[in-house]
Structure formats: structure tokens, C-alpha cells
Design an enzyme around this catalytic site. Structure first.
Site, PDB file in Angstrom:
ATOM      1  N   GLY A  77      36.327 -63.966 -47.311  1.00  0.00           N
ATOM      2  CA  GLY A  77      35.459 -64.987 -47.268  1.00  0.00           C
ATOM      3  C   GLY A  77      35.163 -65.646 -48.595  1.00  0.00           C
ATOM      4  O   GLY A  77      36.136 -65.443 -49.531  1.00  0.00           O
ATOM      5  N   HIS A  78      33.934 -66.118 -48.783  1.00  0.00           N
ATOM      6  CA  HIS A  78      33.733 -66.547 -50.284  1.00  0.00           C
ATOM      7  C   HIS A  78      33.338 -65.533 -51.503  1.00  0.00           C
ATOM      8  O   HIS A  78      33.337 -65.914 -52.545  1.00  0.00           O
ATOM      9  CB  HIS A  78      32.392 -67.574 -49.993  1.00  0.00           C
ATOM     10  CG  HIS A  78      32.115 -68.617 -51.254  1.00  0.00           C
ATOM     11  ND1 HIS A  78      33.307 -69.162 -51.923  1.00  0.00           N
ATOM     12  CD2 HIS A  78      31.032 -68.929 -51.732  1.00  0.00           C
ATOM     13  CE1 HIS A  78      32.620 -70.046 -52.727  1.00  0.00           C
ATOM     14  NE2 HIS A  78      31.343 -69.488 -52.828  1.00  0.00           N
ATOM     15  N   TRP A  79      33.235 -64.344 -50.827  1.00  0.00           N
ATOM     16  CA  TRP A  79      32.631 -63.443 -51.788  1.00  0.00           C
ATOM     17  C   TRP A  79      33.655 -62.216 -51.990  1.00  0.00           C
ATOM     18  O   TRP A  79      33.539 -61.178 -51.557  1.00  0.00           O
ATOM     19  CB  TRP A  79      31.378 -62.816 -51.163  1.00  0.00           C
ATOM     20  CG  TRP A  79      30.043 -63.296 -51.942  1.00  0.00           C
ATOM     21  CD1 TRP A  79      30.158 -64.401 -52.829  1.00  0.00           C
ATOM     22  CD2 TRP A  79      28.648 -62.914 -51.956  1.00  0.00           C
ATOM     23  NE1 TRP A  79      28.924 -64.697 -53.313  1.00  0.00           N
ATOM     24  CE2 TRP A  79      28.130 -63.510 -52.621  1.00  0.00           C
ATOM     25  CE3 TRP A  79      28.222 -61.697 -51.326  1.00  0.00           C
ATOM     26  CZ2 TRP A  79      26.684 -63.545 -52.810  1.00  0.00           C
ATOM     27  CZ3 TRP A  79      27.080 -61.449 -51.552  1.00  0.00           C
ATOM     28  CH2 TRP A  79      26.201 -62.327 -52.137  1.00  0.00           C
TER      29      TRP A  79
END
Length: 279
Positions: free
Chosen positions: A257-259
């Protein structure tokens, strides 16, 4: 300026720097050697420590000085209620901070909003930036595109419902990761505690322009990371940087995901150190 009381936050206390404009910023100063300045992302409750606690200790062991900054409006830093939290404000605050702590040149490492600030800084004062490490950086789409992303839609919904406790924070943060089982309870508590200290104008005035057409001006080496399951920033942004910045390379990760720095911590740390060590 509003210096919100942050003494009770469940975050480590490091150093403080008061800029010439009166803004006081908090940062951790870990290790010695070439300087890496860590710029965290946006969102309720964010801080440098909660974003990067699994990363900068590895950089310290590799011989780097790590300046883990709390951006204005976040962590233990000042949270003024009378400013516009736009990219120009963050970039000028970063320059004032580097001046105050005596850092002439450094690598900027930024996630999301922090990545946009790193790009903005490289455009505004290129002589101070040695390299860029970007994780799903902002600043390469129009604002409307970001606000159509599932993660940002959810974040705005939850934040608009009032103070965010741990469970509300879990609703938002679970979308940051492909595998939300990696969410740490301490992380949720850290972010929930910070969120209640943040002013409404922090998010209502946050504006980051699309810098895609200016990326060709950035001459420093760029190492980027992007998860193909990112629900906050469109992964196609990586291609915009690759198409426009002359010295960029990206690592794209599926089931991520975003991390990136959390979900693929060992890979992220290893690739960054190799990039920093590369002359």
C-alpha cells in the site's frame, strides 16, 4: 503561533529549533555522518517517529546522521492556526530549519506529503539537496485526483466526524497498508494522541501543486518506491517521475500500500543504504 501542549504525547522527545519566523519545530537527531532528513506524510496524527521508527536506526548503523523532522502541524512541532499549510509554507519552513540547525547539504527522504516537500525543495534550492528518496510522493497529480482516492476519501470522512480515537485511527490507517495486520497498536495510540492537538486549518488549507512539468529541472539522483495497491496516491505517478526527471529510478512493489517503508521494511532499508553509499 499556536504552540499546542505536546508534553504528554507518547512520542520520544528530541531537539527543538525555533526558526526566524518564530515557528518551533521538533526533530530527532540520531547518528553521525552524511545527513538524511526524513519528511513524513500527512494525515491525522502523523509524526516523524511514527512514520520512520523502523527505518532510521538502520541508517544510523550504516553511518548516517538522521534528522527525523516533525513537520509544522504535526508531532511535537508548532501547529499554528493562522497559516496556510500549502507546499510553499512547508518548503520555506524546511529551508528555515536547515539554516537554523546548520545543514548545508543533505539527502531528503520523503513519504507522501513529505515526498512532495522533497521535490519542492529540490526545485527551490537545488544546491542544498544531494539525493532524493521518495515513497509514493505527492505533487505529481491534480488535487482533485488525490481526493478521489479511497484512502483520502475515508480519511476526510473520519476526520470530519470529530476527534479521532484509536478505533477511528484504525479505520484510516488500515487503508495505508495492503496487509493491515501489520498495524501496530502503539502506532495507533501515537497517532490518535497527536490528532487531537491538530488544528482544523491544517487539512483545510493543505494545497500541493502538480509539479510534473518541472521535474526535468531536478538533476540529483532519485530513488523512488511505490506500492501498486496504494489507495492514497495513484501508483502511475511513478511513471510521471521516470518520464520527466533525468536521474530517477523506481522500485514498484505489489501487495503493498502507501507505506512501503513499513510493509517492506528490510527491502526499503537495504535499497536506500545501497543508494546512499553509491557515489
Amino acid at each position: 503561533m499556536n504552540t499546542s501542549h505536546t508534553a504528554e504525547l507518547p512520542l520520544p522527545t528530541g531537539c527543538y529549533a525555533t526558526l526566524d519566523n518564530g515557528l518551533t519545530l521538533h526533530y530527532l537527531d540520531i547518528g553521525s555522518g552524511p545527513v538524511v532528513v526524513w519528511l513524513h506524510g500527512s494525515g491525522p496524527g502523523a509524526s516523524g517517529f511514527s512514520n520512520f521508527k523502523g527505518n532510521y536506526p538502520v541508517f544510523e548503523k550504516a553511518g548516517y546522521r538522521n534528522i527525523v523532522l516533525d513537520l509544522p502541524g504535526f508531532g511535537r512541532s508548532d501547529k499554528p492556526t493562522d497559516v496556510n499549510y500549502d507546499l510553499a509554507f512547508f518548503v520555506s519552513s524546511l529551508q528555515g530549519f536547515l539554516d537554523k540547525v546548520g545543514i548545508d547539504r543533505c539527502t531528503l527522504l520523503g513519504n507522501s506529503l513529505g515526498g512532495a516537500i522533497a521535490l519542492g525543495a529540490a526545485l527551490a534550492y537545488p544546491e542544498r539537496v544531494e539525493k532524493l528518496v521518495l515513497m509514493a510522493p505527492g505533487g505529481v497529480e491534480e488535487r482533485e485526483t488525490y481526493f478521489q482516492m479511497e484512502g483520502i476519501v475515508r480519511m476526510v470522512e473520519v476526520f470530519g466526524q470529530g476527534p479521532m480515537g484509536v478505533e477511528e485511527m484504525r479505520q484510516v490507517m488500515s487503508l495505508q497498508l495492503f496487509d493491515s495486520s501489520q498495524l501496530d497498536e502503539n502506532l495507533l495510540k501515537e497517532r490518535a494522541a497527536v490528532a487531537v492537538t491538530q488544528p482544523a486549518n491544517l487539512f483545510s488549507t493543505m494545497l500541493v501543486p502538480n509539479m510534473t512539468e518541472r521535474l526535468g529541472e531536478i538533476q540529483v539522483p532519485i530513488l523512488g518506491f511505490w506500492g501498486t495497491n496504494d489507495l492514497f496516491n495513484p501508483p502511475a505517478g511513478a511513471l510521471k517521475i521516470l518520464d520527466n526527471a533525468p536521474h530517477a529510478r523506481f522500485i514498484m512493489l505489489n501487495r503493498c500500500g502507501h507505506w512501503v517503508q513499513v510493509e517492506h521494511q528490510a527491502l526499503f532499508n537495504r535499497e536506500c543504504i545501497a543508494f546512499l553509499n553509491d557515489e
